[in-house]
Design a protein around this motif. Structure first.
Motif, mmCIF file in Angstrom:
data_model
loop_
_atom_site.group_PDB
_atom_site.id
_atom_site.type_symbol
_atom_site.label_atom_id
_atom_site.label_comp_id
_atom_site.label_asym_id
_atom_site.label_seq_id
_atom_site.Cartn_x
_atom_site.Cartn_y
_atom_site.Cartn_z
ATOM 1 N N GLN A 45 0.837 -1.206 0.000
ATOM 2 C CA GLN A 45 0.000 0.000 0.000
ATOM 3 C C GLN A 45 0.871 1.255 0.000
ATOM 4 O OE1 GLN A 45 -2.747 -0.204 3.286
ATOM 5 N NE2 GLN A 45 -4.188 -1.494 2.151
ATOM 6 N N MET A 46 1.971 1.216 0.733
ATOM 7 C CA MET A 46 2.874 2.367 0.801
ATOM 8 C C MET A 46 3.493 2.667 -0.563
ATOM 9 S SD MET A 46 4.151 4.760 2.648
ATOM 10 C CE MET A 46 4.138 4.368 4.365
ATOM 11 N N GLU A 47 3.942 1.613 -1.250
ATOM 12 C CA GLU A 47 4.551 1.801 -2.578
ATOM 13 C C GLU A 47 3.538 2.361 -3.568
ATOM 14 O OE1 GLU A 47 7.896 -1.754 -2.506
ATOM 15 O OE2 GLU A 47 5.792 -2.268 -2.903
ATOM 16 N N ALA A 49 0.880 4.094 -2.827
ATOM 17 C CA ALA A 49 0.597 5.468 -2.411
ATOM 18 C C ALA A 49 1.639 6.433 -2.965
ATOM 19 C CB ALA A 49 0.544 5.552 -0.886
ATOM 20 N N LYS A 50 2.907 6.042 -2.908
ATOM 21 C CA LYS A 50 3.972 6.912 -3.430
ATOM 22 C C LYS A 50 3.820 7.119 -4.929
ATOM 23 C CE LYS A 50 7.458 6.097 0.084
ATOM 24 N NZ LYS A 50 8.802 5.608 0.400
ATOM 25 N N VAL A 54 -0.289 9.900 -3.014
ATOM 26 C CA VAL A 54 -1.210 9.990 -1.877
ATOM 27 C C VAL A 54 -0.549 9.337 -0.663
ATOM 28 C CG1 VAL A 54 -3.273 10.000 -3.341
ATOM 29 C CG2 VAL A 54 -2.402 7.821 -2.463
ATOM 30 N N GLN A 55 -1.213 9.386 0.470
ATOM 31 C CA GLN A 55 -0.704 8.753 1.676
ATOM 32 C C GLN A 55 -1.196 7.313 1.761
ATOM 33 O OE1 GLN A 55 1.397 10.361 3.939
ATOM 34 N NE2 GLN A 55 1.442 11.930 2.354
ATOM 35 N N GLN A 56 -0.476 6.467 2.481
ATOM 36 C CA GLN A 56 -0.855 5.058 2.632
ATOM 37 C C GLN A 56 -2.256 4.889 3.219
ATOM 38 O OE1 GLN A 56 -0.976 3.361 5.863
ATOM 39 N NE2 GLN A 56 -1.808 1.568 4.810
ATOM 40 N N PRO A 57 -2.662 5.690 4.222
ATOM 41 C CA PRO A 57 -4.026 5.527 4.737
ATOM 42 C C PRO A 57 -5.112 5.752 3.674
ATOM 43 C CG PRO A 57 -2.698 6.746 6.304
ATOM 44 C CD PRO A 57 -1.887 6.637 5.030
ATOM 45 N N THR A 58 -4.809 6.584 2.684
ATOM 46 C CA THR A 58 -5.758 6.820 1.594
ATOM 47 C C THR A 58 -5.966 5.540 0.801
ATOM 48 O OG1 THR A 58 -5.097 9.139 1.444
ATOM 49 C CG2 THR A 58 -6.218 8.199 -0.473
ATOM 50 N N SER A 60 -5.490 2.564 1.854
ATOM 51 C CA SER A 60 -6.191 1.657 2.754
ATOM 52 C C SER A 60 -7.695 1.925 2.745
ATOM 53 C CB SER A 60 -5.638 1.791 4.178
ATOM 54 O OG SER A 60 -6.350 0.965 5.064
#
Length: 84
Positions: A45-47, A49-50, A54-58, A60
């Motif tokens: 999710q972090m990758e 998001a980058k 956007v941010q990882q919580p988005t 998610s």
């Protein structure tokens, strides 16, 4: 209104109409489809998001169906999944 100004105005209208037509053609993306594509690409999710800015919580929230996936993100994901 001079000829150049009129041509610019008409061109802007044409571009605006094309953009609106393109937006209508981009279909939404379900949370399940988003997760499936992310996993297919082997991304966390972090990758993802980058990549999408956007941010990882988005990501998610999108995957849990708490927020709709924006059409722009859906388009980018489908392009990545298709290898284009």
């Amino acid at each position: 209104m001079g000829r150049e100004a009129l041509e610019r105005t008409l061109a802007t209208g044409v571009v605006r109409k094309r953009t609106l037509r393109m937006r209508k053609r981009i279909r939404g993306m379900s949370s399940a489809e988003l997760r499936q594509i992310r996993l297919q690409l082997g991304l966390s999710q972090m990758e993802l998001a980058k990549i999408l800015g956007v941010q990882q919580p988005t990501v998610s929230r999108w995957e849990r169906g708490m927020s709709p996936v924006p059409k722009s993100a859906a388009l980018v994901l489908r392009m990545l999944a298709s290898g284009k």
